[in-house]
Write a protein that holds these residues in place. Structure first.
Motif, PDB file in Angstrom:
ATOM      1  N   GLY A  42      34.082  31.424  43.484  1.00  0.00           N
ATOM      2  CA  GLY A  42      32.936  32.343  43.508  1.00  0.00           C
ATOM      3  C   GLY A  42      33.255  33.653  44.205  1.00  0.00           C
ATOM      4  N   SER A  43      34.521  33.811  44.616  1.00  0.00           N
ATOM      5  CA  SER A  43      34.933  35.088  45.210  1.00  0.00           C
ATOM      6  C   SER A  43      35.733  35.909  44.194  1.00  0.00           C
ATOM      7  CB  SER A  43      35.761  34.853  46.485  1.00  0.00           C
ATOM      8  OG  SER A  43      37.036  34.328  46.145  1.00  0.00           O
ATOM      9  N   LEU A  44      35.741  35.445  42.950  1.00  0.00           N
ATOM     10  CA  LEU A  44      36.490  36.151  41.896  1.00  0.00           C
ATOM     11  C   LEU A  44      35.758  37.439  41.514  1.00  0.00           C
ATOM     12  CD1 LEU A  44      38.753  36.187  39.718  1.00  0.00           C
ATOM     13  CD2 LEU A  44      37.210  34.853  38.261  1.00  0.00           C
ATOM     14  N   GLU A  45      36.280  38.553  41.979  1.00  0.00           N
ATOM     15  CA  GLU A  45      35.651  39.845  41.682  1.00  0.00           C
ATOM     16  C   GLU A  45      35.960  40.236  40.229  1.00  0.00           C
ATOM     17  OE1 GLU A  45      33.599  41.654  43.379  1.00  0.00           O
ATOM     18  OE2 GLU A  45      33.692  40.698  45.360  1.00  0.00           O
ATOM     19  N   PRO A  46      35.032  40.935  39.582  1.00  0.00           N
ATOM     20  CA  PRO A  46      35.246  41.323  38.177  1.00  0.00           C
ATOM     21  C   PRO A  46      36.567  42.059  37.947  1.00  0.00           C
ATOM     22  CG  PRO A  46      32.992  41.787  38.820  1.00  0.00           C
ATOM     23  CD  PRO A  46      33.693  41.314  40.064  1.00  0.00           C
ATOM     24  N   GLU A  47      36.982  42.887  38.914  1.00  0.00           N
ATOM     25  CA  GLU A  47      38.249  43.633  38.746  1.00  0.00           C
ATOM     26  C   GLU A  47      39.424  42.654  38.615  1.00  0.00           C
ATOM     27  OE1 GLU A  47      35.952  44.299  40.983  1.00  0.00           O
ATOM     28  OE2 GLU A  47      35.397  46.405  40.706  1.00  0.00           O
ATOM     29  N   LEU A  48      39.435  41.635  39.485  1.00  0.00           N
ATOM     30  CA  LEU A  48      40.518  40.641  39.428  1.00  0.00           C
ATOM     31  C   LEU A  48      40.396  39.804  38.157  1.00  0.00           C
ATOM     32  CD1 LEU A  48      43.014  39.410  40.770  1.00  0.00           C
ATOM     33  CD2 LEU A  48      41.511  37.914  42.102  1.00  0.00           C
ATOM     34  N   GLN A  86      32.418  29.861  33.331  1.00  0.00           N
ATOM     35  CA  GLN A  86      33.044  30.736  32.332  1.00  0.00           C
ATOM     36  C   GLN A  86      34.052  31.672  33.014  1.00  0.00           C
ATOM     37  OE1 GLN A  86      30.633  34.027  30.560  1.00  0.00           O
ATOM     38  NE2 GLN A  86      30.631  32.658  28.794  1.00  0.00           N
ATOM     39  N   GLY A  87      33.686  32.200  34.170  1.00  0.00           N
ATOM     40  CA  GLY A  87      34.559  33.121  34.913  1.00  0.00           C
ATOM     41  C   GLY A  87      35.883  32.475  35.296  1.00  0.00           C
ATOM     42  N   MET A  88      35.834  31.185  35.588  1.00  0.00           N
ATOM     43  CA  MET A  88      37.039  30.465  36.022  1.00  0.00           C
ATOM     44  C   MET A  88      38.138  30.429  34.973  1.00  0.00           C
ATOM     45  SD  MET A  88      35.826  26.968  37.711  1.00  0.00           S
ATOM     46  CE  MET A  88      34.502  26.933  38.900  1.00  0.00           C
ATOM     47  N   SER A  89      37.778  30.688  33.714  1.00  0.00           N
ATOM     48  CA  SER A  89      38.760  30.522  32.620  1.00  0.00           C
ATOM     49  C   SER A  89      39.971  31.434  32.780  1.00  0.00           C
ATOM     50  CB  SER A  89      38.090  30.778  31.276  1.00  0.00           C
ATOM     51  OG  SER A  89      37.734  32.145  31.219  1.00  0.00           O
ATOM     52  N   VAL A  90      39.874  32.468  33.608  1.00  0.00           N
ATOM     53  CA  VAL A  90      41.022  33.372  33.793  1.00  0.00           C
ATOM     54  C   VAL A  90      42.017  32.824  34.818  1.00  0.00           C
ATOM     55  CG1 VAL A  90      39.668  35.419  33.158  1.00  0.00           C
ATOM     56  CG2 VAL A  90      39.911  34.802  35.589  1.00  0.00           C
TER      57      VAL A  90
END
Ligand code: ADE
Ligand code: ZN
Length: 354
Positions: A42-48, A86-90
């Motif tokens: 949950g600390s995954l910033e959109p830029e990263l 969904q965000g975790m997929s990266v």
């Protein structure tokens, strides 16, 4: 001089127009603190997110950082969880998990976070084909480097996803077996309603038998009964959120007498509509009742702020005094899984701040 603001009748300012609230926010920012409720994913910033998507040739359903941020509008926990998974997929390689963790540690270092107890969601990765070892390897390398480079200490807490069957949690505990000397505890997260703590009694017992510390999300959206189950069936050492405990006076009394730590997450509560407005947040009430409440960011990239942003939000909206803020900082160490000696040293350091 006296200035009217919406949540206080009046606020005094000094000659430069600095309000008492500004001073309290600066005081909170300066204090050494521990973070006890932080999902590293949950600390995954959109830029990263974009950097990793490009690096791994992963498709994401967003064209820009602004588009990602605009999608972060939630009506409840499930709304958020859908986009969080969904965000975790990266996140695919050990390097991705390292970069993610290092970015968080570098960020909260500037908030004077001296110790952090990080959750990770192995099933969020193994369910999509990323090995347990890949995720934990990258996270642990970053935690070690932060200790070496800037003296930040940490604990690692492996969460079980409660919307999945208990069997999945048991398999996860087995996958963790080779790493247990570097995992400090287990937690329980994801969709709370309909997935009570009782569903995970066996896997928590197995974790307890392995000497792991126990935490569980309860009372975020779920009723006080879920908090009772976390206490009586899971035998938790720490309660994540716990807001709805306030609906039950006997439960509050018990949490106070057991000195149970509540890892409260103000901006998360606002973003997930657990509270309608920050002025309605129960943090001050929790402190007044004698509950051992702490301030945490939960999923800072999704909820609009890290540790000091959470302090600033509650100081702005609630009538917290300097002693309350000091108590919150001290509680963050009291509620940690550090040794008694380490906790004593942190409390003494806080006492040096005026
Ligand atoms: N996973 C990540 N953040 C969470 C939260 N606030 N509640 C439950 N599960 C989560
Ligand atoms: Zn959480």
């Amino acid at each position: 001089m006296v200035v009217a603001v919406p949540y206080l009748l009046e606020v005094t300012t000094d000659a430069k127009g600095v309000t008492l609230k500004d001073q309290l926010i600066a005081y909170a920012a300066s204090l050494p603190k521990a973070e006890l409720h932080l999902h590293i994913e949950g600390s995954l910033e959109p830029e990263l997110m974009f950097t990793l998507a490009q690096r791994n040739h992963t498709d994401i359903p967003f064209k820009s950082v602004e588009e990602v941020r605009a999608a972060y509008s939630f009506s409840n926990l499930q709304d958020f969880l859908d986009i969080y998974y969904q965000g975790m997929s990266v996140l695919n390689t050990e390097e991705d998990f390292f970069d993610l963790t290092m970015a968080y540690l570098n960020r909260v270092r500037t908030d004077n976070v001296r110790h952090t107890e990080i959750f990770f969601d192995p099933q969020g990765h193994t369910e999509r084909g990323v090995a347990f070892d890949t995720a934990i390897g990258g996270i642990l390398t970053a935690l070690s480097l932060a200790k070496k480079q800037f003296g930040m200490t940490s604990k690692l807490i492996m969460c079980f996803l409660r919307h999945l069957p208990e069997e999945g949690a048991i398999n996860t505990l087995h996958a963790a077996e080779p790493w247990l000397d570097r995992i400090d505890g287990v937690g329980l997260d994801s969709s709370e309603l309909g997935h009570p703590p009782s569903k995970f009694e066996r896997v928590f017992k197995a974790a307890r038998e392995r000497g792991l510390k126990l935490a569980a999300h309860a009372g975020e959206e779920g009723p006080p009964d879920y908090v009772y189950e976390a206490l009586d069936l899971l035998h938790i050492d720490r309660l994540d959120h716990g807001n709805r405990s306030l609906e039950d006076d006997a439960l509050v009394k018990r949490l106070v007498s057991e000195q149970m730590t509540l890892t409260v997450c103000p901006l998360s509560n606002l973003k997930l509509c657990v509270v309608d407005d920050m002025t309605a947040h129960p943090l001050k009430k929790m402190l007044d009742l004698g509950l051992r409440a702490t301030v945490n960011s939960d999923d800072p990239s999704y909820f609009g702020g890290y540790m000091n942003d959470n302090f600033a939000a509650v100081i702005t909206a609630l009538d917290l005094c300097q002693d309350d803020i000091k108590t919150l900082a001290k509680n963050s160490f009291r509620g940690s899984f550090l040794s008694e000696g380490e906790i004593r040293a942190h409390l003494a350091a806080i006492d040096l701040f005026q």
